[in-house]
Design a protein around this motif. Structure first.
Motif, mmCIF file in Angstrom:
data_model
loop_
_atom_site.group_PDB
_atom_site.id
_atom_site.type_symbol
_atom_site.label_atom_id
_atom_site.label_comp_id
_atom_site.label_asym_id
_atom_site.label_seq_id
_atom_site.Cartn_x
_atom_site.Cartn_y
_atom_site.Cartn_z
ATOM 1 N N LYS A 198 -10.705 11.488 30.259
ATOM 2 C CA LYS A 198 -10.268 12.573 31.142
ATOM 3 C C LYS A 198 -8.864 12.302 31.668
ATOM 4 C CE LYS A 198 -11.583 15.231 35.242
ATOM 5 N NZ LYS A 198 -12.626 15.454 36.277
ATOM 6 N N GLN A 217 -21.046 12.346 30.257
ATOM 7 C CA GLN A 217 -20.735 13.750 30.017
ATOM 8 C C GLN A 217 -19.295 14.071 30.393
ATOM 9 O OE1 GLN A 217 -23.820 16.262 31.716
ATOM 10 N NE2 GLN A 217 -25.352 14.672 31.400
ATOM 11 N N VAL A 275 -16.641 13.612 27.516
ATOM 12 C CA VAL A 275 -16.501 14.614 26.458
ATOM 13 C C VAL A 275 -15.779 15.807 27.064
ATOM 14 C CG1 VAL A 275 -17.693 16.048 24.775
ATOM 15 C CG2 VAL A 275 -18.630 13.805 25.385
ATOM 16 N N PRO A 303 -13.864 19.401 27.846
ATOM 17 C CA PRO A 303 -14.159 20.812 27.545
ATOM 18 C C PRO A 303 -13.370 21.334 26.351
ATOM 19 C CG PRO A 303 -13.792 20.492 29.904
ATOM 20 C CD PRO A 303 -13.405 19.213 29.234
ATOM 21 N N ASP A 312 -12.678 19.646 23.655
ATOM 22 C CA ASP A 312 -13.044 18.925 22.440
ATOM 23 C C ASP A 312 -13.588 19.904 21.393
ATOM 24 O OD1 ASP A 312 -14.262 17.275 20.456
ATOM 25 O OD2 ASP A 312 -14.467 15.663 21.929
ATOM 26 N N SER A 340 -15.227 19.208 18.742
ATOM 27 C CA SER A 340 -16.514 18.727 18.222
ATOM 28 C C SER A 340 -17.206 17.879 19.283
ATOM 29 C CB SER A 340 -16.301 17.914 16.939
ATOM 30 O OG SER A 340 -15.598 18.640 15.968
ATOM 31 N N PRO A 341 -17.650 18.496 20.385
ATOM 32 C CA PRO A 341 -18.207 17.708 21.488
ATOM 33 C C PRO A 341 -19.449 16.916 21.115
ATOM 34 C CG PRO A 341 -18.596 20.061 21.812
ATOM 35 C CD PRO A 341 -17.656 19.936 20.667
ATOM 36 N N ASP A 342 -20.317 17.482 20.285
ATOM 37 C CA ASP A 342 -21.538 16.769 19.898
ATOM 38 C C ASP A 342 -21.211 15.515 19.098
ATOM 39 O OD1 ASP A 342 -23.019 18.687 21.160
ATOM 40 O OD2 ASP A 342 -23.492 19.812 19.329
ATOM 41 N N THR A 348 -18.365 13.813 19.210
ATOM 42 C CA THR A 348 -17.744 12.849 20.123
ATOM 43 C C THR A 348 -18.803 12.127 20.943
ATOM 44 O OG1 THR A 348 -15.713 14.162 20.266
ATOM 45 C CG2 THR A 348 -16.121 12.573 22.033
ATOM 46 N N ALA A 349 -19.758 12.886 21.487
ATOM 47 C CA ALA A 349 -20.833 12.271 22.271
ATOM 48 C C ALA A 349 -21.630 11.295 21.420
ATOM 49 C CB ALA A 349 -21.745 13.350 22.847
#
Length: 655
Positions: free
Chosen positions: A280, A415, A418, A420, A422, A424-426, A428-429
Motif C-alpha cells: 500500500k 487483505q 492486495v 484495489p 490490482d 489480478s487480486p485473487d 496476488t492473494a
C-alpha cells in the motif's frame, strides 16, 4: 496525542497556527549558522548535477523535514507501556519552490495519507515560497565517477535483502542499476562502501555508480528512534536520482514477509512494525510521484513474493555467498563491535538467523557474529524474549491454518496488501499466502533441526531456561509449562442447568489478570494461553458476566453492543459486529481441545455467549481490579457482585 508545530528553515507560520496551543514548538534548519539538519548529496556525477527539477528538489526537502520531525517528537518511550502516546499530530511549515502546487488539496491529501499510513501519525503542511539561497539541492559533484547509462535505481542499505536484489538484477536480468544510499551514521557508510567495492570486484561487467545522501539530525540525540518515515525519504531520494538520469524504475527491496507488516511479534502491530515496503505504501508513493514527476520513475519491490531464504538463494545462484557476511540486517548496530555486528535478538536478527540456516548459508553468517545466540543463550525478559517467542508463534499460527480462508481470517491485514487497482487480486492473494506458508515451513524446519542438534543438551537439561530451544519444546512457547487446569465438578443442579442450556464445552476459562505486550490480556482456556487486546478483552468480560446473570448466558447483539452505563464506553462492540466478533473468536483458534472457536463463542439467533457453564470460569479479582483500563475494573466489580449471588461459590477468586 502530542501536537507539534514545526517551522522549517524560516518558513512563514500562518496566524491561525501561531495562536493555537501546542504541546511542542520547534524548528528545523539545514541552512545557516544554526543548522541542525544535514542534507547533502555526495558522489553525484556530472550527469546528475544541475538537473534536479524544482519540484523534485522540493520533494527531497519535504521528505528530509518529515524525517527530522519524526525524530524530534517522542512516542512516549518505555514508560508508555500501552502506547497511548504512540500517535502524534504534526503541523509542518515548509518552504518550497512552488507553494501553490504543493498546497493543492488533492496533492496534499495524497501526501498526508501516505505519511499517516506509514507512521500512524497525523500530518498537515503549510507551504510558503523558498528563499533564493535554498532553491537548489546541495550537490557535491564527483566527475571522476561518471553515472554511465543506468536503467534503474536501487536503494542500497547494506542489508541482505537489498544486496540480494542488486545481485539478481545484474546477474539474472543483465540490468544496469545505479545505487542510492541514505547515510545516517559513519558505520553505515563504511558498510555500504565495502559492499559496493566487493560488488565491483566480483561483477566487473557493471561499474555500480553510487550516490550517497547524508540526511540526519545534528547535536542532540533523537527523541524517537522508530524512524517510520525513513522509507518516504529513501524512496523520494531514489526517485529524484532516477528522474534526473532517465531511469524508469526505483527498486526498494525487502522480502515479502517483512513487507506485509503482519503481526509477527505481539509487540509489533500496525505501524509499530515498519511499513517501509508495504504494497500500500509503494502504491501511495507511486501516486504521489505521478503528480510530482509525471511520466517519471515508478517504485517497485522485486522481492515482494519471496521469503528471506529465497532471497538469499540468489547469492548462492550467483556464487557470491561470501558477501553475506559483509551485510548487516540488525536494527541495533550502534555500539556493537565489527567482529560481532549483530545483536541477535531484534526481529531482523532473529529472522536472519532462521533464514541463513534455511538457505544453507550458516557458514557465511557465523553465530559468533551475533552478540546473543537466539537458539541457545538466555533471552532477557522483555522485548528480546517476546520477539523470539512471537516470531516462532507466528510461524506456528500460519502453519496451523487449514485453508487460505482461515489464513485470511487469522491475518486480516493480508487483505490490505492486495490493492484495489490490482488487475489480478485473487492471484496476488494466492502468491502472498503461498509465500507465507513457505516462510512458516522454513522456520519450523530450522527449529526442528536446531532441536535435533541440541537433543543432548536438552536431554541433560543444560540449556538456559529461557533460551528459545527450551521455550520451543515447552507446551506453549512463552516461558515454561502450561498453567495447571483446574478440576471442576458440577453439582447436580448445575449439571441440570448445563444440559438444559446445551453448552458446547466443559473447557475451563481462567481470566488471569496478566498482561503482556501492548494492551494484550492473557486468558487461559484448558491450559492454553490466548491474548486479547483491551477492546476485545472487554467484550470477553461482558460475555463472562452474562454467564453469572443467566443460566444460558446469551446476550443479544443490542445488549452486547452497548455498555449499559460503563463509564467512558457507550459501546462495547462497534457497528461492525461480525468483524469485532471474529477478532474475539480468532484469539482462541487452535487453542481449544476438540472444539472450534466458533463453538466456544457461540452465536444463535443473533445472540452470543461463552458456551460453557459459569462454574468453569475463574478470575484473578485482585489483579483485574488493578488493571489500567477503568472499564475492565468496572466490569470485574460487576462480575464479583454477580458471583456473590451465586451458590455455591467455590472456585471463584484468583485464577
Amino acid at each position: 496525542m502530542t501536537r507539534a508545530l514545526i517551522r522549517c528553515d524560516g518558513a512563514a507560520v500562518p496566524r491561525e497556527l501561531e495562536c493555537q496551543p501546542w504541546d511542542l514548538r520547534d524548528a528545523i534548519n539545514y541552512r545557516g549558522g544554526g543548522a541542525d539538519l544535514t542534507l547533502r548529496m555526495q558522489n553525484v556525477s556530472h550527469a546528475l548535477r544541475g538537473n534536479v527539477e524544482a519540484r523534485a528538489a522540493d520533494l527531497v526537502r519535504i521528505a528530509a523535514y518529515v524525517y527530522a520531525a519524526d525524530q524530534i517528537v517522542g512516542r512516549g518511550g518505555l514508560t508508555d507501556i500501552y502506547g497511548d502516546r504512540w500517535r502524534r499530530e504534526f503541523w509542518l511549515c515548509v518552504p518550497v519552490n512552488d507553494p501553490d502546487f504543493w498546497s493543492d488539496s488533492s496533492l496534499h491529501g495524497v501526501l498526508s495519507d501516505l505519511l499517516t499510513f506509514l507512521s500512524e501519525d497525523s500530518w498537515t503542511f503549510r507551504f510558503s515560497r523558498v528563499g533564493a539561497d535554498q532553491y537548489q539541492l546541495p550537490l557535491e559533484s564527483n566527475p571522476a565517477s561518471p553515472m554511465g547509462w543506468p536503467d534503474s535505481v536501487f536503494l542500497f542499505s547494506g542489508g541482505a535483502d537489498s544486496l540480494c536484489a542488486v545481485i539478481e538484477e545484474v546477474t539474472a536480468r543483465q540490468g544496469k542499476p545505479a545505487l542510492v544510499s541514505h547515510r545516517a551514521a559513519p558505520y553505515i557508510d563504511h558498510r555500504q562502501h565495502n559492499l559496493i567495492r566487493l560488488l565491483r570486484e566480483r561483477l566487473p561487467q557493471w561499474d555500480f555508480p553510487y550516490t550517497s545522501v547524508w540526511v540526519h539530525r545534528r547535536g542532540t540525540p533523537p527523541n524517537d528512534s522508530s524512524q517510520r518515515t525513513r522509507s518516504f525519504l529513501y524512496s523520494g531520494l531514489g526517485a529524484v536520482v532516477a528522474n534526473a538520469v532517465g531511469a524508469s524504475r526505483v527498486v526498494l527491496a525487502d522480502n515479502g514477509v517483512v513487507s506485509l507488516n503482519l503481526p509477527i511479534s505481539d509487540q509489533l502491530v500496525g505501524a509499530l512494525a515498519s511499513r517501509s515496503t508495504h504494497p500500500k505504501f509503494i502504491h501511495q508513493m507511486n501516486c504521489l510521484l505521478e503528480k510530482v514527476l509525471p511520466g517519471g520513475p515508478v517504485i517497485a519491490n522485486t522481492l515482494w513474493d519471496k521469503t528471506r531464504p529465497e532471497g538469499l538463494a540468489l547469492l548462492k545462484g550467483a556464487g557470491l555467498e561470501e558477501l553475506l557476511q559483509e551485510s548487516n540486517s540488525c536494527s541495533n548496530t550502534r555500539g556493537l563491535p565489527n567482529v560481532g555486528p549483530h545483536c541477535g535478538v531484534c526481529l531482523q536478527c532473529v529472522d536472519r538467523r532462521f533464514a541463513t540456516i534455511a538457505a544453507g548459508l550458516q557458514d557465511h553468517d557465523l553465530k559468533e557474529r551475533y552478540k546473543t545466540d537466539v537458539f541457545r543463550h538466555e533471552l532477557p525478559e522483555g522485548k528480546a524474549r517476546d520477539t523470539a517467542v512471537s516470531y516462532l508463534r507466528f510461524a506456528r499460527r500460519v502453519s496451523a491454518a487449514e485453508s487460505d480462508d482461515d489464513l485470511l481470517l487469522e491475518f486480516p491485514q493480508l487483505q490490505e496488501c492486495v490493492l484495489p487497482t490490482d488487475p489480478s487480486p485473487d492471484e496476488t492473494a494466492r502468491r502472498l499466502i503461498c509465500m507465507l506458508r513457505r516462510h512458516a515451513d522454513a522456520v519450523l524446519r530450522v527449529l526442528a533441526g536446531e532441536i535435533g542438534n541440541a537433543r543432548h543438551e536438552l536431554a541433560i537439561d543444560c540449556l538456559p531456561v529461557h533460551s528459545l530451544l527450551r521455550l520451543a519444546v515447552a507446551a506453549e512457547p512463552g516461558g515454561g509449562a502450561r498453567p495447571p487446569v483446574p478440576c471442576i465438578k458440577l453439582s447436580e443442579q448445575e449439571e441440570t442447568e448445563f444440559q438444559q442450556a446445551r453448552f458446547k464445552s466443559r473447557l475451563t476459562i481462567q481470566i488471569t489478570g496478566q498482561t503482556t505486550g501492548r494492551k494484550s490480556n492473557v486468558v487461559v482456556v484448558d491450559g492454553n494461553e490466548a491474548f486479547l487486546d483491551d477492546a476485545d478483552f472487554i467484550v470477553f468480560l461482558r460475555l463472562a458476566l452474562e454467564l453469572l446473570h443467566s443460566n444460558a448466558g446469551f446476550l443479544s447483539r443490542q445488549q452486547l453492543r452497548f455498555g449499559e452505563g460503563l463509564q467512558g464506553e457507550l459501546e462495547l462492540m462497534p457497528q461492525g459486529f461480525d468483524q469485532a466478533l471474529g477478532r474475539v473468536r480468532k484469539a482462541f483458534r487452535g487453542r481449544l481441545r476438540g472444539l472450534k472457536h466458533t463453538e466456544f463463542i457461540e452465536v444463535q439467533r443473533r445472540k452470543v455467549r461463552l458456551s460453557t457453564h459459569w462454574r468453569y470460569v475463574s478470575w484473578n479479582e485482585k489483579a483485574l481490579r488493578q488493571h489500567v483500563d477503568e472499564r475492565v475494573r468496572l466490569l470485574v466489580g460487576r462480575i464479583a457482585s454477580a458471583a456473590a449471588g451465586r451458590e455455591p461459590q467455590q472456585g471463584q477468586g484468583p485464577a
